[in-house]
Motif scaffolding. Structure first.
Motif, PDB file in Angstrom:
ATOM      1  N   ASN A  15      16.180 -12.790   2.266  1.00  0.00           N
ATOM      2  CA  ASN A  15      16.141 -11.325   2.193  1.00  0.00           C
ATOM      3  C   ASN A  15      15.154 -10.781   3.231  1.00  0.00           C
ATOM      4  O   ASN A  15      13.951 -11.021   3.158  1.00  0.00           O
ATOM      5  CB  ASN A  15      15.724 -10.917   0.774  1.00  0.00           C
ATOM      6  CG  ASN A  15      15.761  -9.418   0.578  1.00  0.00           C
ATOM      7  OD1 ASN A  15      15.443  -8.648   1.488  1.00  0.00           O
ATOM      8  ND2 ASN A  15      16.124  -8.992  -0.614  1.00  0.00           N
ATOM      9  N   ASP A  17      14.023  -7.854   3.788  1.00  0.00           N
ATOM     10  CA  ASP A  17      12.962  -6.974   3.277  1.00  0.00           C
ATOM     11  C   ASP A  17      11.813  -7.793   2.707  1.00  0.00           C
ATOM     12  O   ASP A  17      10.638  -7.483   2.938  1.00  0.00           O
ATOM     13  CB  ASP A  17      13.517  -6.060   2.175  1.00  0.00           C
ATOM     14  CG  ASP A  17      14.538  -5.087   2.725  1.00  0.00           C
ATOM     15  OD1 ASP A  17      14.521  -4.844   3.952  1.00  0.00           O
ATOM     16  OD2 ASP A  17      15.366  -4.586   1.937  1.00  0.00           O
ATOM     17  N   ASP A  18      12.191  -8.834   1.953  1.00  0.00           N
ATOM     18  CA  ASP A  18      11.148  -9.675   1.364  1.00  0.00           C
ATOM     19  C   ASP A  18      10.370 -10.415   2.442  1.00  0.00           C
ATOM     20  O   ASP A  18       9.159 -10.598   2.335  1.00  0.00           O
ATOM     21  CB  ASP A  18      11.765 -10.665   0.375  1.00  0.00           C
ATOM     22  CG  ASP A  18      12.116  -9.989  -0.949  1.00  0.00           C
ATOM     23  OD1 ASP A  18      11.686  -8.833  -1.135  1.00  0.00           O
ATOM     24  OD2 ASP A  18      12.812 -10.600  -1.775  1.00  0.00           O
ATOM     25  N   LEU A  20       9.720  -9.367   5.412  1.00  0.00           N
ATOM     26  CA  LEU A  20       8.771  -8.408   5.987  1.00  0.00           C
ATOM     27  C   LEU A  20       7.561  -8.222   5.067  1.00  0.00           C
ATOM     28  O   LEU A  20       6.415  -8.285   5.510  1.00  0.00           O
ATOM     29  CB  LEU A  20       9.485  -7.063   6.208  1.00  0.00           C
ATOM     30  CG  LEU A  20       8.619  -5.913   6.705  1.00  0.00           C
ATOM     31  CD1 LEU A  20       8.037  -6.201   8.081  1.00  0.00           C
ATOM     32  CD2 LEU A  20       9.415  -4.614   6.747  1.00  0.00           C
ATOM     33  N   LEU A  21       7.841  -8.021   3.791  1.00  0.00           N
ATOM     34  CA  LEU A  21       6.771  -7.783   2.813  1.00  0.00           C
ATOM     35  C   LEU A  21       5.830  -8.975   2.702  1.00  0.00           C
ATOM     36  O   LEU A  21       4.605  -8.828   2.774  1.00  0.00           O
ATOM     37  CB  LEU A  21       7.395  -7.567   1.431  1.00  0.00           C
ATOM     38  CG  LEU A  21       7.672  -6.150   1.001  1.00  0.00           C
ATOM     39  CD1 LEU A  21       8.360  -6.174  -0.344  1.00  0.00           C
ATOM     40  CD2 LEU A  21       6.374  -5.377   0.897  1.00  0.00           C
ATOM     41  N   GLU A  24       3.813  -9.546   5.965  1.00  0.00           N
ATOM     42  CA  GLU A  24       2.746  -8.539   6.130  1.00  0.00           C
ATOM     43  C   GLU A  24       1.572  -8.842   5.202  1.00  0.00           C
ATOM     44  O   GLU A  24       0.421  -8.834   5.615  1.00  0.00           O
ATOM     45  CB  GLU A  24       3.291  -7.147   5.792  1.00  0.00           C
ATOM     46  CG  GLU A  24       3.864  -6.446   6.979  1.00  0.00           C
ATOM     47  CD  GLU A  24       4.025  -4.951   6.731  1.00  0.00           C
ATOM     48  OE1 GLU A  24       3.436  -4.437   5.766  1.00  0.00           O
ATOM     49  OE2 GLU A  24       4.751  -4.311   7.508  1.00  0.00           O
ATOM     50  N   ALA A  97      13.148 -13.691  -7.415  1.00  0.00           N
ATOM     51  CA  ALA A  97      13.358 -12.505  -8.259  1.00  0.00           C
ATOM     52  C   ALA A  97      13.746 -12.907  -9.677  1.00  0.00           C
ATOM     53  O   ALA A  97      13.731 -12.097 -10.591  1.00  0.00           O
ATOM     54  CB  ALA A  97      14.466 -11.645  -7.665  1.00  0.00           C
ATOM     55  N   SER A  98      14.094 -14.181  -9.862  1.00  0.00           N
ATOM     56  CA  SER A  98      14.585 -14.612 -11.181  1.00  0.00           C
ATOM     57  C   SER A  98      13.430 -14.823 -12.161  1.00  0.00           C
ATOM     58  O   SER A  98      12.507 -15.592 -11.884  1.00  0.00           O
ATOM     59  CB  SER A  98      15.373 -15.916 -11.027  1.00  0.00           C
ATOM     60  OG  SER A  98      15.596 -16.472 -12.297  1.00  0.00           O
ATOM     61  N   LYS A 118       8.853 -12.325  -8.157  1.00  0.00           N
ATOM     62  CA  LYS A 118       8.526 -11.220  -7.238  1.00  0.00           C
ATOM     63  C   LYS A 118       8.356  -9.930  -8.022  1.00  0.00           C
ATOM     64  O   LYS A 118       9.313  -9.489  -8.675  1.00  0.00           O
ATOM     65  CB  LYS A 118       9.672 -11.021  -6.233  1.00  0.00           C
ATOM     66  CG  LYS A 118       9.863 -12.135  -5.246  1.00  0.00           C
ATOM     67  CD  LYS A 118      11.154 -11.904  -4.465  1.00  0.00           C
ATOM     68  CE  LYS A 118      11.491 -13.093  -3.593  1.00  0.00           C
ATOM     69  NZ  LYS A 118      12.843 -12.997  -3.014  1.00  0.00           N
ATOM     70  N   ALA A 120       8.171  -5.907  -8.678  1.00  0.00           N
ATOM     71  CA  ALA A 120       8.862  -4.797  -8.018  1.00  0.00           C
ATOM     72  C   ALA A 120       7.878  -3.821  -7.383  1.00  0.00           C
ATOM     73  O   ALA A 120       8.161  -3.218  -6.353  1.00  0.00           O
ATOM     74  CB  ALA A 120       9.734  -4.071  -9.032  1.00  0.00           C
ATOM     75  N   GLU A 121       6.733  -3.677  -8.022  1.00  0.00           N
ATOM     76  CA  GLU A 121       5.787  -2.686  -7.485  1.00  0.00           C
ATOM     77  C   GLU A 121       4.984  -3.285  -6.338  1.00  0.00           C
ATOM     78  O   GLU A 121       4.517  -4.417  -6.425  1.00  0.00           O
ATOM     79  CB  GLU A 121       4.843  -2.233  -8.598  1.00  0.00           C
ATOM     80  CG  GLU A 121       5.543  -1.360  -9.619  1.00  0.00           C
ATOM     81  CD  GLU A 121       4.719  -1.222 -10.882  1.00  0.00           C
ATOM     82  OE1 GLU A 121       3.636  -0.624 -10.798  1.00  0.00           O
ATOM     83  OE2 GLU A 121       5.150  -1.736 -11.921  1.00  0.00           O
ATOM     84  N   HIS A 122       4.815  -2.470  -5.316  1.00  0.00           N
ATOM     85  CA  HIS A 122       4.144  -2.954  -4.115  1.00  0.00           C
ATOM     86  C   HIS A 122       2.727  -3.410  -4.422  1.00  0.00           C
ATOM     87  O   HIS A 122       2.283  -4.470  -3.960  1.00  0.00           O
ATOM     88  CB  HIS A 122       4.134  -1.853  -3.052  1.00  0.00           C
ATOM     89  CG  HIS A 122       3.489  -2.303  -1.779  1.00  0.00           C
ATOM     90  ND1 HIS A 122       2.444  -1.629  -1.207  1.00  0.00           N
ATOM     91  CD2 HIS A 122       3.712  -3.389  -0.995  1.00  0.00           C
ATOM     92  CE1 HIS A 122       2.070  -2.273  -0.116  1.00  0.00           C
ATOM     93  NE2 HIS A 122       2.834  -3.333   0.033  1.00  0.00           N
TER      94      HIS A 122
END
Lengths: 150, 525
Positions: A15, A17-18, A20-21, A24, A97-98, A118, A120-122
């Motif tokens: 993923n 997006d993941d 990148l997160l 970072e 995510a599971s 993972k 959900a909240e940053h």
């Protein structure tokens, strides 16, 4: 090697997006000196076996592995890592995510060092990465690679 | 060509079986109480089509003419016999959609009424009238001749037709060994029983007038265990043995002449045949509906499992992009909020709020779907343990809201899955924590319940209460009794309901004395 950070980290995550997160947050936390990213299980094994384009890559000191991935899922990658005498010493952190109990149990049975869901909240995600970094930098020690001459 | 052959065969079979019937002391020479051709012609027309009627007409004409009837009378009798078969077959096919297997009650009742009782009247009336007009039957014997004719044809329809219909087509697939043994036992008992009852086997004088009732266990056995085909066969064999016995002057129905005796015998066999066929059809219908129900239950189970898996997959797949939306919009808010104006920040807040809510909804859907799939691990546990564990889980929330939670006493033992039981009570208390009297902290009581629906737990609050019209709805997924000002997705009570229903229990709400609500859950008996 910077003593406050882990040398090489391999992130196996499909993923974008993941990726990148995680990248970072890991960079902000100065967790690893070098981060390599692969996006499926087959690439991960090619990387670890130094096949093809990965001839020159270093052996990672730690692996962050997703479970649900195309081509080869995280469980298969984990099993192959733990069955390979040259790779089995590398700690593998499952980041997924599971939140299913059976996925967690399966991961530990196959030799995962930790299992992280993972958030959900940053803010929680950053906290979680910071905790992970703290643990692997200050509490646990990264095992050394086996001596090939031994 | 095939039809011509069939017509020829039908005429021949009609002729020879009729010849046998006429040997049985026919009333007025033509009206016999044993008339297999009536059943044969009905079965032939039902099996191969009404177009075979010339076979009936030809056979009937030839037999009656050869038996000495004037040509015109023989023609009239043939007309009556043909009309009977045509009317019976036509009515059965058109009016009730007759099935030859006779495994429905409507088939049996149709055969009994439309064919055996009504269509045979046509033949008896036309046939006996023809004989009367030809001077063969006197007005004085018209009634007895008509009765014998009608009864003989009726028995043909009741005993011979079902045998031919149910064995066509021949059964495919074998029986299990124990069923073969059972069938052999039944067959042996039918023959031996038939010989004892109707051939006076093992006794010189048939003084036991109750002996014929031994027929009933045999036909009931056939009906209940083997269905319409075996029932028709057993009835036919017993009937054949009875008629043979009667012709030989044996059996319990002997009385005066052969035709008088046959009236008693055929009446008895008629009742046996109808009772057995009705029973066999009813049992077949029940077996079939049980099988269908089992099939539906199996299909439903698979569909439910598929649905649960689909919900699981969808919820998981949706969670991933949603997590990205939530995380990146939060990052946007944290890092770049200063670079947009107030309206932009408001939009961003709304995006975050919506994504958080959607995540909560998906989490609840997943919880509910897992609850449906999880295996129950029931154990005997006191209700107070469940209540305390649920309260402990909510410790922080209770402190935060300054709620007063009272715990009752004398909780019953519950036969419950501990984890799920705690989950249900947890959700009830969590729900109660959201509701309190004006300006006061929540007042909650967790107490024992014992009453209709079995033992359980009740959670009482001092909230605004639940309007009666909402009391059923609030236990449905995402149905909320309150507006958005009260937090929550509306899944908590649905989870409660799911837990208790999996235990065979119930969840409901009642008004609390002095204001508020009582949420009651029972875990079945």
């Amino acid at each position: 090697m910077n003593p406050s950070s882990i040398g090489v980290l391999l992130l196996v995550e499909d993923n974008d997006d993941d990726v990148l997160l995680i990248r970072e947050t890991i960079q902000d936390a100065n967790f690893a000196q070098r981060i390599f990213i692969v996006t499926d299980g087959e690439q991960a094994m090619e990387f670890l076996r130094k096949d093809g384009q990965y001839k020159e890559v270093p052996v990672p000191n730690i692996i962050i592995l997703d479970i649900r991935m195309p081509k080869k899922d995280g469980f298969k990658v984990l099993r192959e890592i733990k069955e390979n005498p040259g790779l089995c010493h590398i700690p593998v952190i499952i980041l997924t995510a599971s939140d299913k109990e059976k996925d967690m149990m399966k991961s530990y049975e196959k030799g995962a060092s930790s299992y992280i869901v993972k958030p959900a909240e940053h803010a929680k995600f950053c906290d979680m990465i910071r905790h992970m970094v703290f643990y692997w930098k200050s509490v646990a020690s990264i095992p050394a690679a086996p001596d090939p001459s031994a | 060509m095939a039809d011509l052959v069939r017509i020829g065969i039908l005429a021949a079979v009609y002729f020879w079986t009729a010849k046998f019937g006429l040997m049985m002391d026919a009333v007025s020479g033509f009206a016999t109480l044993v008339w297999p051709p009536a059943g044969i012609s009905l079965a032939a027309l039902l099996l191969f089509g009404l177009r075979l009627w010339p076979g009936v007409a030809l056979g009937a004409f030839l037999i009656n003419y050869s038996a000495g009837a004037p040509a015109l009378a023989a023609f009239g009798m043939a007309l009556g016999n043909t009309l009977e078969a045509l009317a019976g077959a036509y009515w059965l096919q058109q009016k009730i959609g007759f099935r030859n297997s006779m495994d429905r009650l409507r088939d049996v009742l149709g055969l009994v009424t439309m064919a055996a009782v009504v269509s045979t009247m046509i033949s008896a009336t036309v046939g006996v009238s023809s004989l009367w007009m030809s001077g063969v039957v006197s007005p004085a014997s018209f009634r007895s001749t008509w009765m014998a004719w009608w009864l003989g044809d009726m028995m043909g329809d009741l005993i011979v037709a079902p045998l031919l219909l149910t064995w066509n087509p021949l059964p495919s697939g074998g029986l299990r060994r124990y069923r073969v043994v059972e069938a052999a036992c039944l067959a042996a008992l039918v023959v031996v029983g038939g010989l004892i009852i109707f051939r006076d086997l093992a006794m010189s004088e048939p003084k036991f007038y109750s002996l014929p009732y031994l027929v009933f266990p045999l036909v009931i056995w056939a009906a209940v265990r083997f269905g319409p085909r075996a029932t028709a066969s057993v009835t036919f064999v017993i009937s054949a043995l009875a008629i043979w016995g009667m012709a030989q002057g044996t059996g319990p129905f002997r009385s005066g002449g052969l035709s008088d005796s046959l009236i008693y015998l055929q009446s008895f066999m008629g009742i046996v045949a109808v009772t057995a066929m009705v029973l066999a059809a009813a049992v077949s219908e029940r077996v079939k509906s049980e099988r269908t129900m089992k099939e539906y239950a199996g299909e439903l189970e698979v569909a439910n499992a598929d649905l649960a898996m689909m919900i699981d997959v969808i919820a998981h797949d949706l969670k991933e992009p949603l997590r990205s939306i939530e995380t990146f919009s939060q990052m946007l808010q944290e890092r770049y909020a200063k670079e947009v104006d107030d309206r932009g920040r408001d939009y961003l807040r709304r995006v975050i709020r919506a994504s958080v809510r959607m995540r909560q909804l998906l989490t609840d859907i997943l919880s509910l779907s897992r609850l449906k799939q999880v295996d129950l691990k029931r154990e005997r546990i006191n209700g107070i343990v469940i209540a305390i564990k649920a309260i402990e889980r909510l410790d922080a929330r209770i402190r935060e809201s300054h709620a007063v939670v009272r715990l009752g006493s004398q909780f019953p033992d519950l036969n419950v899955d501990k984890t799920l039981g705690i989950e249900a009570v947890y959700n009830l208390i969590l729900n109660a924590l959201k509701f309190s009297g004006e300006g006061r902290p929540p007042e909650i009581e967790v107490a024992a319940y014992q009453g209709p629906g079995g033992a359980g737990i009740v959670v009482k609050d001092r909230g605004p209460g639940v309007p009666v019209e909402l009391s059923g709805r609030i236990f449905k997924l995402f149905e909320r009794g309150v507006g958005r000002e009260i937090e929550g997705t509306g899944a908590g009570l649905a989870i409660v309901r799911q837990v208790v229903e999996r235990h065979g229990g119930k969840a409901w709400v009642e008004p609390r004395e002095g204001g508020g609500s009582e949420f009651i859950i029972s875990f079945g008996d």
